[in-house]
Design an enzyme around this catalytic site. Structure first.
Site, short mmCIF file in Angstrom:
data_model
loop_
_atom_site.label_atom_id
_atom_site.label_comp_id
_atom_site.label_asym_id
_atom_site.label_seq_id
_atom_site.Cartn_x
_atom_site.Cartn_y
_atom_site.Cartn_z
N ASP A 190 -5.19 -6.69 6.11
CA ASP A 190 -6.39 -5.99 5.66
C ASP A 190 -7.46 -7.02 5.30
O ASP A 190 -8.63 -6.94 5.71
CB ASP A 190 -6.01 -5.15 4.42
CG ASP A 190 -7.10 -4.18 4.01
OD1 ASP A 190 -8.11 -4.11 4.70
OD2 ASP A 190 -6.91 -3.50 2.98
N ASP A 198 -2.72 -18.30 2.73
CA ASP A 198 -3.88 -19.02 2.20
C ASP A 198 -4.39 -20.04 3.23
O ASP A 198 -5.60 -20.21 3.41
CB ASP A 198 -3.57 -19.68 0.85
CG ASP A 198 -2.14 -20.16 0.72
OD1 ASP A 198 -1.33 -19.83 1.60
OD2 ASP A 198 -1.82 -20.87 -0.24
N ASP A 241 -11.07 -8.60 7.69
CA ASP A 241 -12.47 -8.57 7.25
C ASP A 241 -13.08 -9.97 7.36
O ASP A 241 -14.26 -10.12 7.66
CB ASP A 241 -12.59 -8.07 5.81
CG ASP A 241 -12.80 -6.55 5.76
OD1 ASP A 241 -12.25 -5.87 6.64
OD2 ASP A 241 -13.51 -6.07 4.86
N LYS A 252 4.00 -15.59 3.14
CA LYS A 252 3.91 -16.39 1.91
C LYS A 252 5.32 -16.52 1.31
O LYS A 252 5.58 -16.08 0.18
CB LYS A 252 2.95 -15.64 0.94
CG LYS A 252 2.60 -16.37 -0.34
CD LYS A 252 1.44 -17.30 -0.22
CE LYS A 252 1.19 -18.02 -1.52
NZ LYS A 252 0.32 -19.18 -1.41
N TYR A 267 0.82 -1.21 0.00
CA TYR A 267 0.00 0.00 0.00
C TYR A 267 0.85 1.27 0.00
O TYR A 267 0.37 2.35 -0.29
CB TYR A 267 -0.96 0.02 1.20
CG TYR A 267 -2.00 -1.09 1.20
CD1 TYR A 267 -2.06 -2.02 0.16
CD2 TYR A 267 -2.94 -1.20 2.22
CE1 TYR A 267 -3.00 -3.03 0.16
CE2 TYR A 267 -3.89 -2.21 2.21
CZ TYR A 267 -3.91 -3.13 1.18
OH TYR A 267 -4.85 -4.13 1.20
#
Ligand code: NAD
Length: 358
Positions: A251, A227, A255, A195, A141
Site C-alpha cells: 500500500d 525500508d 504510492d 522485514k 488490514y
C-alpha cells in the site's frame, strides 16, 4: 465477445473518472466488434447514505455475478471520525475479501512525455517500468483480534489499540507464485520485500518465497527490507522489475511509485483471484477536487485496459487503449495535475481525447 461488467463509481472523483473510463471502454469494444452489458452498484459513503452499509449485499451479489468489476474510489470526509468498521473504505476491503482477489497488481511506468511531471531528476525516472504485486486480503488490514480499548476511568491515560499481522503459508505461496509468473513474462527479476529482522510474518514470508522461487529457476530472486526498498525506489527505481510484497508494505510503496509516474492519477491497478477481477485506479476519492471535472482519469482508463487484458484475454484491445493514452500524453491533452504547457483538459475531455485517439 459479450462482456458482463459491474460498475462501482463510489465516492468523490470516483464517478467522474469511471465515466471517462466507460467512454473509452465503449469506444474500444465497438472498434473491435465486442458487446458489453453493464450493471451498476453502490459502494462506500454513497452506499452508506442510501442503504446504511458501505457494501450492500446487492453489490456483493452483482460482483460475484459479473465477469469483472470496475471501481472508481471510496471515501468521504464526513466519515473521517467514524470507527473503521463503519467507514466507506470498509466497503472496499470487504469487496476485495468477498471476491477473494488476493493479488493486487500496480504497474508503474514512466511515460516519456511525463518525465518533467515527476519531482525526481529526469535521469532517475526515464525508462522506469516496474510492477508491484501486493498481497491484498491478508496481513494487518484483515488480521484479528483488532480493536481499541478506551480507558474512560482514567481520562484516556490507558487507552490502547491493537491490530494483528497474520500470514499463512497458503496466502504467501499463492501470491508468490503469481508474482513469479508475471516476472517470467517480463525481465525475469523479482524483488521480495519484507522485514524479517523484526517481524515473524516476514520470516515465514521469506522462507516460503524462497521455496516457491525454486520452481522458477529462470527468475532471479532477491530479498530486500522494506525500508531499503523505500529508499531504492527514489534512488534507483530502474533496478526494479517485479516487486512482491505484503498488504501494508505494498500500500505504502505503491504510492511512492506514483511519484515516479508523475501523478497518482496516472496509476491503474488490477486485483486478481482464482476467478474474479476487480479493477480500480490507485488514487482515492480526492475530496479536494471532487465534482469539478478536473480529476485525471488515466488511472481509471488504464484499469479498464487491464480489465480487458486480465479478465477477458483481450490483449490487443488493451494495447490499443494504452497506445491511445500515449498519443494523448504526447499531444499534451492532459488534466491540471500533469501541469500541461497549455490549458488543462477536463476529466471528460481527456476521456473523449483517448476515445478519439483510438
Ligand atoms: P487521494 O488519492 O484521494 O488524494 C491525494 C491527492 O492526490 C489529493 O490532492 C488529490 O486531489 C490528488 N489526486 C488523487 N487522485 C487524483 C486524480 N485522479 N487526478 C488528480 N489529482 C488526484 O488520497 P487522500 O486524500 O489521502 O484520501 C481521500 C479519501 O480517499 C479518503 O477518504 C481515503 O480513505 C480514500 N482513499 C480511497 C482509496 C480507494 O478508494 N482505493 C485509496 C486511497 C484513499
Amino acid at each position: 465477445m459479450n462482456l458482463k461488467i459491474l460498475l462501482l463509481p463510489g465516492d468523490g472523483i470516483g464517478a467522474e473518472v469511471t465515466s471517462a473510463a466507460v467512454e473509452v471502454l465503449n469506444a474500444t469494444l465497438k472498434k473491435f466488434g465486442h458487446t458489453v452489458e453493464y450493471t451498476e452498484g453502490l459502494i462506500g459513503g454513497t452506499a452508506i447514505h442510501k442503504t446504511g452499509k458501505p457494501l450492500p449485499e446487492d453489490t456483493m451479489k452483482k460482483a460475484l455475478a459479473a465477469d469483472a468489476t470496475l471501481m472508481g474510489a471510496v471515501g468521504l470526509p464526513e466519515f473521517d471520525n467514524t470507527p473503521p468498521s463503519q467507514r466507506p473504505e470498509r466497503g472496499l476491503l470487504d469487496l476485495r475479501g468477498g471476491m477473494e482477489v488476493f493479488a493486487n497488481l500496480r504497474p508503474v511506468k514512466a511515460w516519456p512525455s511525463l518525465i518533467e511531471s515527476s519531482p525526481l531528476k529526469n535521469h532517475l525516472v526515464e525508462g522506469v517500468d516496474l510492477l508491484i504485486v501486493r498481497e491484498l486480503t491478508g496481513g494487518l488490514y484483515f488480521g484479528t483480534p483488532r480493536g481499541i480499548v478506551w480507558d474512560t476511568e482514567h481520562g484516556g491515560a490507558g487507552d490502547r489499540a491493537y491490530n494483528t499481522m497474520n500470514y499463512s503459508r497458503l496466502e504467501i505461496s499463492r501470491i508468490a507464485r503469481m508474482a513469479f509468473k508475471f516476472a517470467r513474462q517480463r525481465r525475469k527479476h523479482l524483488t521480495s520485500v519484507d522485514k524479517p529482522n523484526v517481524l515473524e510474518c516476514s520470516q515465514l514470508w521469506r522462507k516460503v518465497v524462497t521455496e516457491i522461487g525454486a520452481e522458477f529457476p529462470d527468475v532471479e530472486l532477491e530479498h530486500m527490507l522494506v525500508d531499503t526498498c523505500a529508499m531504492q525506489l527514489v534512488l534507483n527505481p530502474k533496478r526494479f522489475d517485479v516487486i512482491l510484497t505484503e498488504n501494508m508494505f505494498g500500500d505504502i510503496l505503491s504510492d511512492e511509485g506514483a511519484v515516479l509516474a508523475g501523478s497518482i492519477g496516472m496509476l491503474p491497478s488490477a486485483s486478481l483471484g482464482e476467478k474474479k477481477g476487480l479493477y480500480e485506479p490507485v488514487h482515492g476519492s480526492a475530496p479536494d477536487i471532487a465534482g469539478q471535472n478536473k480529476a485525471n482519469p488515466l488511472g481509471a482508463i488504464g484499469s479498464a485496459a487491464a480489465m480487458l487484458e486480465y479478465s477477458f484475454g483481450l490483449v490487443k484491445e488493451a494495447a490499443a487503449i494504452n497506445a491511445a493514452v500515449s498519443k494523448v500524453l504526447d499531444a499534451g491533452q492532459v488534466t491540471a495535475d500533469l501541469k500541461p504547457k497549455g490549458k488543462p483538459l477536463t476529466t471528460s475531455e481527456v476521456g473523449k481525447a483517448v476515445s478519439e485517439a483510438l
